[in-house]
Write an enzyme that holds these catalytic residues in place. Structure first.
Site, PDB file in Angstrom:
ATOM      1  N   TRP A 568       0.837  -1.211   0.000  1.00  0.00           N
ATOM      2  CA  TRP A 568       0.000   0.000   0.000  1.00  0.00           C
ATOM      3  C   TRP A 568       0.871   1.260   0.000  1.00  0.00           C
ATOM      4  CZ3 TRP A 568      -5.552   0.292   1.747  1.00  0.00           C
ATOM      5  CH2 TRP A 568      -6.172  -0.967   1.775  1.00  0.00           C
ATOM      6  N   HIS A 569       2.080   1.158  -0.538  1.00  0.00           N
ATOM      7  CA  HIS A 569       3.039   2.265  -0.459  1.00  0.00           C
ATOM      8  C   HIS A 569       3.387   2.777  -1.856  1.00  0.00           C
ATOM      9  CE1 HIS A 569       4.445   0.317   3.591  1.00  0.00           C
ATOM     10  NE2 HIS A 569       3.264   0.922   3.690  1.00  0.00           N
ATOM     11  N   SER A 570       2.389   3.003  -2.693  1.00  0.00           N
ATOM     12  CA  SER A 570       2.613   3.407  -4.078  1.00  0.00           C
ATOM     13  C   SER A 570       3.121   4.849  -4.161  1.00  0.00           C
ATOM     14  CB  SER A 570       1.305   3.290  -4.863  1.00  0.00           C
ATOM     15  OG  SER A 570       0.792   1.978  -4.799  1.00  0.00           O
TER      16      SER A 570
END
Length: 637
Positions: A568-570
């Protein structure tokens, strides 16, 4: 913050996620006369339990959730033709209102590596301190103590976290520190703090602490349920935004377009997926992509949508002892106020020696402990740990022995990037005190109701990059052409393969270990010494490590290709780099080729950061607020 009939503002934010809230909130506080509008496709998050109560956060990731967007990637041969899914926040406050609230910070050198004037760590550390109130320990020089975002221990101490640290200090032979988020400490076991207010027990998100706390300001407007179509230009100067009602947030609303004008500035803050696609719909991007979608090019800017980066996460489940405290029961939907699930945590929370006696007395609020229990329930922080169940971690770097075991395939990457940067972790290892379902192969529906724990490991600086672009689908509608790039570079899978082996050795030495959940592990060949099974207890601390054969190694490799997922670290798709290096914005966040238009969100990060990215999104917001205030002549001291 309703939807009035104003048609012109000073500043319009196209997107209302974490960074937008920080920038808009700071500017509104410094100059309340500024007419500011935030357009957000998702809905308001104000005081909604799903957003403010850590115990409710799990509902944001339900398959039917409308508070996140599940971005569907292209199938990849490196993932055995699997279609990856990457969620992102979809509400006012964005990811800050739906994430796992895990507090980590990147090494300061990450920002120096960006090589962008004004974004060096010496300029950013004061902003890191400005944004937080660090409730964990006083007097730490790199932490702040009067900022809007609260950081606390945020949970009762889970025994599983302590076991992880204890085995890490003995078997894994690493040091322990109270704080490994001081911008330099690495390769050390530590507690894992949370973005949770230690007094109220509420999530500490950007929406509530930068925007909703200024409801008294009549010039600060948030229009939710509004999907930004494109930026309006006059002679390449951004003068407004075209938007429609969002079909997900407002399915019954009129879908006709409206235009709102900006007299001073437009800021695109729609995130790693939204910001490049807004630019492309506005005619800014690679000419070939725009023409293929029938869009008249305004600026040929090939870097738009390129440089997509993330962290590669793997979660692996284990069986846990019946007597250990986990958060599986509430995550299964069982009542959280059930005997031992709450009562077992009270002795740890309040150093109360006997949970059974509390059970006999909890009907009387005259008891001090019972009063505290009532306070906990009233504040909504019963089982705060169920926000994620992660309470310890290590930012891991391999030692010489581990480097040898990892093998030659990782050596070039190690020498080129990690060896001479001792503050750079290869991965974060952390235990969850519950079962964590992977995005690609969840077992929630078939696992029996019992206690579990999960090993997680995610690499922080993978080499592979992807892209995010618009496309026209077969039915003529707009879609997304999203390539994650996961594992495209052969060096990226190597530390994951080793991470499986090392975390398994750590977990099987932990007191609560009762074996592996075989369905969530590699499919080892019959008769393998690595075969997964239930166990009566942990192995001896000094037991030999599992010996893996070549066939076992291949099983681990295929397991990772089948299960590796986003953390979830785009970031990175509107990179802050030179235009010649496929950059999209300059050091002042101005989009190349046009005026009066900036981008401010995680998409501007030119390189990856070794952290859960909420901390960086907040930091980008604080820096962007300073830049915009300077541009507008606003005193923000």
């Amino acid at each position: 913050m309703s939807h009035p009939t104003l048609s012109e503002f000073d500043i319009i934010f196209a997107g209302g996620g974490t960074t937008a809230c920080v920038v808009a909130g700071r500017l509104a506080a410094h100059n309340p006369s500024l007419r500011i509008l935030i357009l957000e496709a998702g809905q308001h998050s104000l005081n909604k339990p799903i957003h403010v109560q850590p115990s409710q956060s799990r509902f944001n990731t339900a398959p039917t959730s409308t508070t996140v967007t599940f971005n569907i990637g292209n199938p990849s041969p490196r993932l055995n033709d699997r279609v990856p899914i990457v969620p992102c926040g979809r509400c006012v406050g964005g990811g800050s209102c739906v994430n796992s609230m895990v507090y980590t910070r990147a090494p300061a050198s990450d920002y120096d590596d960006w090589g962008v004037n004004g974004w060096e760590s010496e300029n950013l550390i004061p902003l890191m301190k400005k944004l937080e109130t660090y409730e964990v320990q006083p007097g730490r020089p790199t932490h702040g103590y009067d900022g809007p975002i609260k950081v606390s221990s945020g949970r009762p101490e889970m025994g599983i976290s302590g076991e992880f640290i204890q085995v890490g200090k003995t078997y894994h032979k690493r040091q322990y520190a109270d704080d490994t988020d001081d911008l330099e400490t690495c390769n050390t076991y530590s507690p894992c703090q949370k973005y949770i207010d230690g007094t109220t027990g509420r999530r500490s998100d950007a929406a509530h602490h930068y925007i909703y706390n200024q409801a008294h300001n009549p010039n600060l407007h948030v229009w939710d349920g509004k999907r930004v179509k494109r930026i309006i230009f006059e002679d390449r100067r951004a003068v407004g935004v075209e938007f429609t009602s969002d079909p997900v947030s407002c399915p019954d609303a009129d879908q006709s377009s409206s235009i709102v004008r900006a007299s001073k500035l437009v800021v695109i803050s729609a995130g790693t997926f939204g910001s490049p696609t807004v630019l492309e719909r506005s005619g800014i991007g690679a000419e070939m992509i725009l023409k293929r979608c029938g869009i008249e090019p305004l600026v040929n800017l090939p870097g738009v949508g390129e440089n997509y980066q993330d962290h590669n996460l793997v979660v692996v489940p284990y069986l846990a002892a019946d007597e250990v405290v986990t958060t599986d029961a509430p995550w299964r939907g069982e009542s959280i106020i059930q005997g031992k699930h709450v009562l077992a945590m009270i002795p740890t929370l309040y150093n109360y020696p006997d949970a059974d006696s509390l059970a006999q007395r909890n009907s009387s609020v005259k008891s001090l402990v019972a009063q505290k229990l009532v306070q906990v329930i009233t504040a909504g922080i019963v089982l705060i740990g169920i926000s994620s169940g992660i309470n310890s971690k290590i930012k891991w770097r391999p030692d010489d022995e581990e480097l040898k075991a990892i093998g030659p395939a990782f050596q070039p990457r190690w020498k080129e990037f990690f060896r001479d940067r001792p503050d750079k972790a290869v991965a974060i290892f952390a235990p969850f005190a519950r079962y964590i379902p992977p995005l690609s192969r969840p077992l929630s529906g078939i696992l029996p109701p019992r206690n579990y724990m999960t090993a997680s490991y995610y690499t922080l600086y993978p080499v592979s990059v992807g892209s995010v672009h618009i496309k026209v689908t077969e039915n003529g509608k707009e879609g997304m052409d999203f390539t994650t790039g996961f594992l495209d570079d052969p060096s990226d899978i190597v530390p994951l393969d080793f991470g499986y082996k090392k975390t398994r050795e750590i977990f099987r030495r932990m007191t609560s270990y009762r074996g592996e959940v075989a369905a969530g592990h590699p499919d080892f060949p019959e008769g393998s010494a690595a075969a997964c099974r239930e166990a009566s207890g942990p192995v001896d601390l000094h037991a030999p490590d599992i010996v893996y054969t070549a066939e076992d190694d291949e099983a681990i490799n295929q397991f990772h290709r089948n299960i590796v997922q986003t953390a979830w670290h785009s970031l990175g798709t509107c990179a802050m780099k030179s235009e010649a290096d496929q950059g999209v914005v300059d050091a002042r966040l101005n989009v190349y080729g046009v005026s009066n238009l900036k981008v401010a969100d995680m998409s501007i990060a030119p390189l990856n950061v070794g952290t859960n990215t909420y901390s960086t999104a907040l930091l980008i917001g604080e820096r962007a607020a300073v830049i915009i205030a300077e541009d507008l002549g606003i005193n923000c001291t």
